[in-house]
Design a protein around this motif. Structure first.
Motif, PDB file in Angstrom:
ATOM      1  N   SER A 141       9.007   3.922   0.774  1.00  0.00           N
ATOM      2  CA  SER A 141       9.124   2.625  -0.056  1.00  0.00           C
ATOM      3  C   SER A 141       8.296   2.620  -0.968  1.00  0.00           C
ATOM      4  O   SER A 141       7.980   3.684  -1.629  1.00  0.00           O
ATOM      5  CB  SER A 141       8.814   1.496   1.073  1.00  0.00           C
ATOM      6  N   ASN A 142       7.933   1.321  -1.646  1.00  0.00           N
ATOM      7  CA  ASN A 142       6.957   1.191  -2.779  1.00  0.00           C
ATOM      8  C   ASN A 142       5.446   1.096  -2.233  1.00  0.00           C
ATOM      9  O   ASN A 142       5.307   0.561  -1.461  1.00  0.00           O
ATOM     10  CB  ASN A 142       7.312   0.276  -3.555  1.00  0.00           C
ATOM     11  N   GLY A 143       4.731   1.740  -3.205  1.00  0.00           N
ATOM     12  CA  GLY A 143       3.162   1.160  -2.823  1.00  0.00           C
ATOM     13  C   GLY A 143       2.839  -0.182  -3.108  1.00  0.00           C
ATOM     14  O   GLY A 143       1.913  -0.963  -2.379  1.00  0.00           O
ATOM     15  N   HIS A 144       3.668  -0.873  -4.033  1.00  0.00           N
ATOM     16  CA  HIS A 144       3.267  -2.436  -4.023  1.00  0.00           C
ATOM     17  C   HIS A 144       4.075  -3.268  -2.875  1.00  0.00           C
ATOM     18  O   HIS A 144       3.885  -4.190  -2.899  1.00  0.00           O
ATOM     19  CB  HIS A 144       3.862  -2.862  -5.290  1.00  0.00           C
ATOM     20  N   CYS A 145       4.794  -2.456  -1.914  1.00  0.00           N
ATOM     21  CA  CYS A 145       5.257  -3.227  -0.732  1.00  0.00           C
ATOM     22  C   CYS A 145       4.195  -2.909   0.481  1.00  0.00           C
ATOM     23  O   CYS A 145       4.547  -3.357   1.522  1.00  0.00           O
ATOM     24  CB  CYS A 145       6.611  -2.586  -0.538  1.00  0.00           C
TER      25      CYS A 145
END
Length: 289
Positions: free
Chosen positions: A79-83
Motif C-alpha cells: 500500500s502507501n506510506g501515507h496509509c
C-alpha cells in the motif's frame, strides 16, 4: 494525498480527495496447507480484476509477491506510506520491521469480500523518494490460496513503459480505473515530500480519495508496476493534494486533474529469500532509516 480517511462515511465526505481508502478490520486466516502459487494474470493479456487486491481501513492495497517469492513465504501486502496506521511519515523518515496487527479485507475477482488476513508486522514504510508501505502477514501465500483460492499479484522487476495500458484497482471503492502511462516525472513535489521518477497517468485515471495504495497493474502482463498515491486536485503548485512536477533543471509544471503513482520495480531487489527485507542487498535503492 490527504490523511487517511476514517471509515466509509468519512470517505464519502472526502470523495474528491486523492489519498485513501479502506475496509473494516477483522481476523486473519492461519491455514498452513501448501500449494503452488502463481500470479493469476502474469504472462498473459487478460481482464484485470479485483482478485489479489485488499481493502484497508483507510486505503486500498494488494496481496503481492516478488519474482523470486515462493509459495511458503510469508505473504505481503503493498500500500502507501501515507496509509500507515501510525500516521504519515515525515520527509526523510523510514520505518522498518514494526509490530502490527492490522487487518485487510481480501477480495475476489468481482470485488466481493472473501474474509480477512492479518499482519504480523509492518516491514517497510516511507514517504521519502517514494510512497510505499509493505506489511508481512501471519500466513503464507500457499495458505491463502488454499483457503480462499486467491493468488498474489506479482510485482514487476522492470521499469514501466510509457504508453502502456494500465489499470488502477481500488479495493476500497471496488472500482477499476483504466488509462495509460503518460510519462514519468523526474521529481514530484507535494508539500514537504518529494517523490522520484513518478508514473504520470493520462486523464482518464481521475483517482479520488480512497484509492491510495491501489496497485497499478499493467493491462498486458497483469503485473504490478506502481502503487497509486496522489493527484493534483485544484491546480495549485506543489501543495498538499496538488503535486507539481520538477524537471532536471528545476522547472516546475502543474497538471491539474492529473494523477500519479510510485513505481515499484525497485522493491524486489530489497527482499531476499523468505521475503526478508534487506536494504543492504546489491541493487536495492529504497531509502534506508
Amino acid at each position: 494525498m490527504k490523511k487517511p480517511l476514517i471509515g466509509t462515511a468519512a470517505a464519502l465526505l472526502f470523495a474528491g480527495a486523492t489519498a485513501l481508502a479502506g475496509a473494516p478490520a477483522a481476523t486473519a486466516s492461519t491455514a498452513t496447507t501448501t500449494t503452488t502459487v502463481t500470479s493469476p494474470q502474469a504472462g498473459k493479456a487478460a481482464a484485470v480484476t479485483f482478485a489479489g487486491t485488499v481493502a484497508l481501513s483507510n486505503c486500498s492495497g494488494s496481496l503481492v509477491r516478488f519474482p523470486a517469492s515462493t509459495a511458503n513465504d510469508p505473504a505481503l501486502v503493498l500500500s502507501n506510506g501515507h496509509c500507515l496506521e501510525t500516521g504519515m511519515p515525515g520527509p526523510g523518515q523510514v520505518v522498518t520491521n514494526q509490530t502490527s496487527s492490522r487487518s485487510f479485507t481480501l477480495l475476489n475477482a468481482s470485488g466481493g469480500s472473501l474474509g480477512t488476513v492479518k499482519a504480523s508486522k509492518m516491514v517497510y514504510g516511507t514517504m521519502t523518494d517514494t510512497d510505499v508501505s509493505i506489511y508481512q502477514l501471519n500466513t503464507t501465500y500457499a495458505a491463502i490460496q488454499s483457503r480462499y483460492g486467491i493468488a498474489p499479484l506479482t510485482v514487476a522487476a522492470t521499469h514501466p513503459v510509457q504508453g502502456s495500458s494500465i489499470k488502477v484497482v481500488s479495493g476500497y471503492w471496488k472500482k477499476i480505473y483504466s488509462c495509460s502511462a503518460d510519462g514519468f516525472a523526474y521529481r514530484l513535489k507535494e508539500a514537504d515530500w518529494t517523490f522520484k521518477d513518478s508514473l504520470r497517468y493520462t486523464s482518464t485515471c481521475n483517482v479520488i480519495g480512497g484509492t491510495s495504495g491501489s496497485p497499478v497493474v499493467d493491462a498486458n502482463s497483469g503485473q504490478v508496476v506502481a502503487v497509486n498515491n496522489t493527484i493534483n486536485e485544484d491546480g495549485q503548485r506543489c501543495t498538499l493534494n496538488n503535486p507539481c512536477e520538477v524537471d532536471q533543471n528545476g522547472a516546475v509544471t502543474v497538471r491539474r486533474g492529473i494523477g500519479y503513482a510510485q513505481e515499484t520495480y525497485i522493491i524486489p531487489a530489497c527482499f531476499g529469500p523468505g521475503n526478508k527485507l534487506d536494504l543492504t542487498r546489491a541493487g536495492c535503492t529504497l531509502p534506508r532509516p
